[in-house]
Scaffold this motif. Structure first.
Motif, PDB file in Angstrom:
ATOM      1  N   SER A 180       0.837  -1.201   0.000  1.00 22.57           N
ATOM      2  CA  SER A 180       0.000   0.000   0.000  1.00 22.57           C
ATOM      3  C   SER A 180       0.873   1.252   0.000  1.00 22.57           C
ATOM      4  CB  SER A 180      -0.955   0.000   1.197  1.00 22.57           C
ATOM      5  OG  SER A 180      -0.261  -0.037   2.419  1.00 22.57           O
ATOM      6  N   ALA A 181       2.005   1.219   0.712  1.00 18.41           N
ATOM      7  CA  ALA A 181       2.914   2.364   0.705  1.00 18.41           C
ATOM      8  C   ALA A 181       3.453   2.618  -0.696  1.00 18.41           C
ATOM      9  CB  ALA A 181       4.054   2.130   1.687  1.00 18.41           C
ATOM     10  N   GLU A 182       3.819   1.551  -1.398  1.00 11.17           N
ATOM     11  CA  GLU A 182       4.347   1.710  -2.757  1.00 11.17           C
ATOM     12  C   GLU A 182       3.296   2.288  -3.703  1.00 11.17           C
ATOM     13  OE1 GLU A 182       5.535  -2.288  -3.409  1.00 11.17           O
ATOM     14  OE2 GLU A 182       7.402  -2.093  -2.253  1.00 11.17           O
ATOM     15  N   ILE A 183       2.041   1.862  -3.549  1.00  8.23           N
ATOM     16  CA  ILE A 183       0.969   2.391  -4.404  1.00  8.23           C
ATOM     17  C   ILE A 183       0.727   3.861  -4.105  1.00  8.23           C
ATOM     18  CG2 ILE A 183      -1.490   2.226  -4.956  1.00  8.23           C
ATOM     19  CD1 ILE A 183      -1.262  -0.794  -4.387  1.00  8.23           C
ATOM     20  N   VAL A 184       0.745   4.230  -2.829  1.00 10.51           N
ATOM     21  CA  VAL A 184       0.581   5.633  -2.456  1.00 10.51           C
ATOM     22  C   VAL A 184       1.715   6.471  -3.039  1.00 10.51           C
ATOM     23  CG1 VAL A 184       0.640   7.246  -0.522  1.00 10.51           C
ATOM     24  CG2 VAL A 184      -0.790   5.211  -0.392  1.00 10.51           C
ATOM     25  N   VAL A 185       2.936   5.974  -2.958  1.00 11.67           N
ATOM     26  CA  VAL A 185       4.093   6.705  -3.499  1.00 11.67           C
ATOM     27  C   VAL A 185       3.915   6.964  -4.986  1.00 11.67           C
ATOM     28  CG1 VAL A 185       6.541   6.466  -4.075  1.00 11.67           C
ATOM     29  CG2 VAL A 185       5.753   5.996  -1.747  1.00 11.67           C
ATOM     30  N   ARG A 186       3.405   5.987  -5.721  1.00 11.94           N
ATOM     31  CA  ARG A 186       3.227   6.158  -7.169  1.00 11.94           C
ATOM     32  C   ARG A 186       2.191   7.222  -7.502  1.00 11.94           C
ATOM     33  NH1 ARG A 186       3.502   0.320  -7.453  1.00 11.94           N
ATOM     34  NH2 ARG A 186       1.251   0.174  -7.790  1.00 11.94           N
ATOM     35  N   ALA A 202       9.816  -1.549   7.778  1.00 13.08           N
ATOM     36  CA  ALA A 202       9.758  -1.915   6.358  1.00 13.08           C
ATOM     37  C   ALA A 202       8.765  -1.047   5.611  1.00 13.08           C
ATOM     38  CB  ALA A 202       9.381  -3.388   6.208  1.00 13.08           C
ATOM     39  N   VAL A 203       7.603  -0.800   6.224  1.00 15.21           N
ATOM     40  CA  VAL A 203       6.601   0.071   5.603  1.00 15.21           C
ATOM     41  C   VAL A 203       7.136   1.499   5.515  1.00 15.21           C
ATOM     42  CG1 VAL A 203       4.272   1.019   5.812  1.00 15.21           C
ATOM     43  CG2 VAL A 203       4.694  -1.383   6.369  1.00 15.21           C
ATOM     44  N   ALA A 204       7.793   1.958   6.586  1.00 13.13           N
ATOM     45  CA  ALA A 204       8.361   3.301   6.583  1.00 13.13           C
ATOM     46  C   ALA A 204       9.383   3.465   5.459  1.00 13.13           C
ATOM     47  CB  ALA A 204       9.004   3.599   7.930  1.00 13.13           C
ATOM     48  N   GLY A 205      10.193   2.419   5.231  1.00 10.41           N
ATOM     49  CA  GLY A 205      11.172   2.485   4.154  1.00 10.41           C
ATOM     50  C   GLY A 205      10.527   2.638   2.792  1.00 10.41           C
ATOM     51  N   CYS A 206       9.428   1.920   2.571  1.00  4.99           N
ATOM     52  CA  CYS A 206       8.725   2.026   1.288  1.00  4.99           C
ATOM     53  C   CYS A 206       8.075   3.399   1.120  1.00  4.99           C
ATOM     54  CB  CYS A 206       7.666   0.933   1.186  1.00  4.99           C
ATOM     55  SG  CYS A 206       8.337  -0.733   1.027  1.00  4.99           S
ATOM     56  N   ALA A 207       7.751   4.063   2.252  1.00  2.00           N
ATOM     57  CA  ALA A 207       7.101   5.372   2.196  1.00  2.00           C
ATOM     58  C   ALA A 207       8.102   6.519   2.108  1.00  2.00           C
ATOM     59  CB  ALA A 207       6.217   5.562   3.432  1.00  2.00           C
ATOM     60  N   ALA A 208       9.393   6.225   2.200  1.00  2.00           N
ATOM     61  CA  ALA A 208      10.411   7.272   2.235  1.00  2.00           C
ATOM     62  C   ALA A 208      10.345   8.246   1.055  1.00  2.00           C
ATOM     63  CB  ALA A 208      11.800   6.642   2.331  1.00  2.00           C
ATOM     64  N   PRO A 209      10.041   7.783  -0.185  1.00  2.00           N
ATOM     65  CA  PRO A 209       9.970   8.734  -1.290  1.00  2.00           C
ATOM     66  C   PRO A 209       8.907   9.824  -1.128  1.00  2.00           C
ATOM     67  CG  PRO A 209      10.208   6.498  -2.129  1.00  2.00           C
ATOM     68  CD  PRO A 209       9.939   6.380  -0.662  1.00  2.00           C
ATOM     69  N   LEU A 210       7.962   9.629  -0.212  1.00  2.00           N
ATOM     70  CA  LEU A 210       6.965  10.668   0.043  1.00  2.00           C
ATOM     71  C   LEU A 210       7.576  11.874   0.740  1.00  2.00           C
ATOM     72  CD1 LEU A 210       4.016   8.445   1.352  1.00  2.00           C
ATOM     73  CD2 LEU A 210       4.145   9.594  -0.871  1.00  2.00           C
ATOM     74  N   LYS A 211       8.754  11.707   1.313  1.00  2.00           N
ATOM     75  CA  LYS A 211       9.441  12.762   2.062  1.00  2.00           C
ATOM     76  C   LYS A 211       8.507  13.394   3.091  1.00  2.00           C
ATOM     77  CE  LYS A 211      12.665  13.709  -1.704  1.00  2.00           C
ATOM     78  NZ  LYS A 211      13.215  14.711  -2.673  1.00  2.00           N
ATOM     79  N   PRO A 212       7.988  12.577   4.010  1.00  2.00           N
ATOM     80  CA  PRO A 212       7.022  13.105   4.969  1.00  2.00           C
ATOM     81  C   PRO A 212       7.635  14.148   5.891  1.00  2.00           C
ATOM     82  CG  PRO A 212       7.737  10.906   5.606  1.00  2.00           C
ATOM     83  CD  PRO A 212       8.281  11.155   4.232  1.00  2.00           C
ATOM     84  N   GLU A 213       6.819  15.122   6.266  1.00  2.00           N
ATOM     85  CA  GLU A 213       7.261  16.116   7.231  1.00  2.00           C
ATOM     86  C   GLU A 213       7.469  15.472   8.597  1.00  2.00           C
ATOM     87  OE1 GLU A 213       5.670  20.402   7.542  1.00  2.00           O
ATOM     88  OE2 GLU A 213       4.649  19.339   9.174  1.00  2.00           O
ATOM     89  N   ARG A 214       6.605  14.509   8.924  1.00  2.00           N
ATOM     90  CA  ARG A 214       6.755  13.738  10.147  1.00  2.00           C
ATOM     91  C   ARG A 214       6.620  12.257   9.794  1.00  2.00           C
ATOM     92  NH1 ARG A 214       3.542  16.926  15.011  1.00  2.00           N
ATOM     93  NH2 ARG A 214       4.217  19.030  14.441  1.00  2.00           N
TER      94      ARG A 214
END
Length: 247
Positions: A180-186, A202-214
């Motif tokens: 789900s993180a990878e789909i959101v990133v796309r 692991a989920v946080a790593g997949c979400a890293a490209p989102l560059k979250p503020e927090r």
């Protein structure tokens, strides 16, 4: 990106789980906090494959998600080894003799390696899965196989979700799986500051490209822990439990 003042822009909540799971999670969350704007926009649609599992020689089934329980539709009374409290509860409600044997696939495999139950085990899983549960159990000399009983089909964001991501207020974004993180990133091209709450590193790593503020990681990879973490972010801008990072 400069942090927004929560008093000026109270955060919204974007839930991207399949609708049944998102609504159930929201109900749990509302027992402890009152979120502001909430948008449910599933990025995965659960579709049963229609596979009819072969139960020959099977004395126990394995469920690593509640979706496996719902899609499996096996006769009640079978023993079930489950990952997580929610999956166990769903299995029990469906008539299985279910027990929770871990919060992750690794913990389930380790438990079964020690228990070494007699008879065959059948893992009912989704098309996209991590953990290789049946293969690992087989490699340990146990009788285990798997059947894919549902697919997790990617979905586009709704218009409401895109509007939320294009606004100025922070968006709290819980993410429950690497897929789900990878789909959101796309899909995400967010103008809004993102406050990501991840189920696991692991989920946080997949979400890293989102560059979250927090970025908040739940203290444990289970539903209760991520619910507590989201409640903490809503309640005070910081998690109730688990590590956090504010870039």
């Amino acid at each position: 990106m400069m942090a927004n003042n929560p008093a000026q822009h109270p955060p919204a909540l974007l839930l991207t789980r399949p609708r049944v799971d998102a609504e159930s999670f929201l109900a749990d969350l509302r027992r402890s906090v009152t979120p502001g704007t909430v948008v449910i926009s599933p990025v995965l649609r659960i579709v049963a494959t229609g596979a009819v599992p072969d139960l020959a020689g099977v004395t126990a089934v394995i469920f690593t998600s509640a979706n496996g329980v719902r899609a499996g539709k096996l006769p009640p009374g079978l023993r079930a080894f489950c990952v997580g409290c929610k999956t166990t509860q769903v299995a029990q409600a469906a008539g299985y003799v279910a027990e929770m044997v871990g919060e992750t696939a690794d913990q389930l495999v380790a438990h079964l390696a020690g228990l070494r139950p007699e008879g065959g085990m059948l893992h009912l899983r989704g098309r996209h899965a991590r953990g290789d549960v049946a293969a690992r159990l087989t490699a340990m000399g146990m009788n285990a196989r798997e059947t894919i009983v549902y697919d997790q089909q990617a979905c586009d964001f709704t218009r409401e979700a895109r509007a939320l991501l294009d606004a100025e207020k922070p968006v709290i974004l819980p993410l429950f799986s690497p897929r789900s993180a990878e789909i959101v990133v796309r899909q995400a091209r967010a103008r809004a500051p993102l406050w990501v709450v991840a189920l696991s590193p692991a989920v946080a790593g997949c979400a890293a490209p989102l560059k979250p503020e927090r970025l908040v990681i739940a203290a444990r990879p289970d539903r209760a822990a991520i619910c507590a973490a989201v409640a903490g972010v809503i309640g005070g801008g910081s998690p109730l439990e688990g590590p956090s990072r504010v870039p």
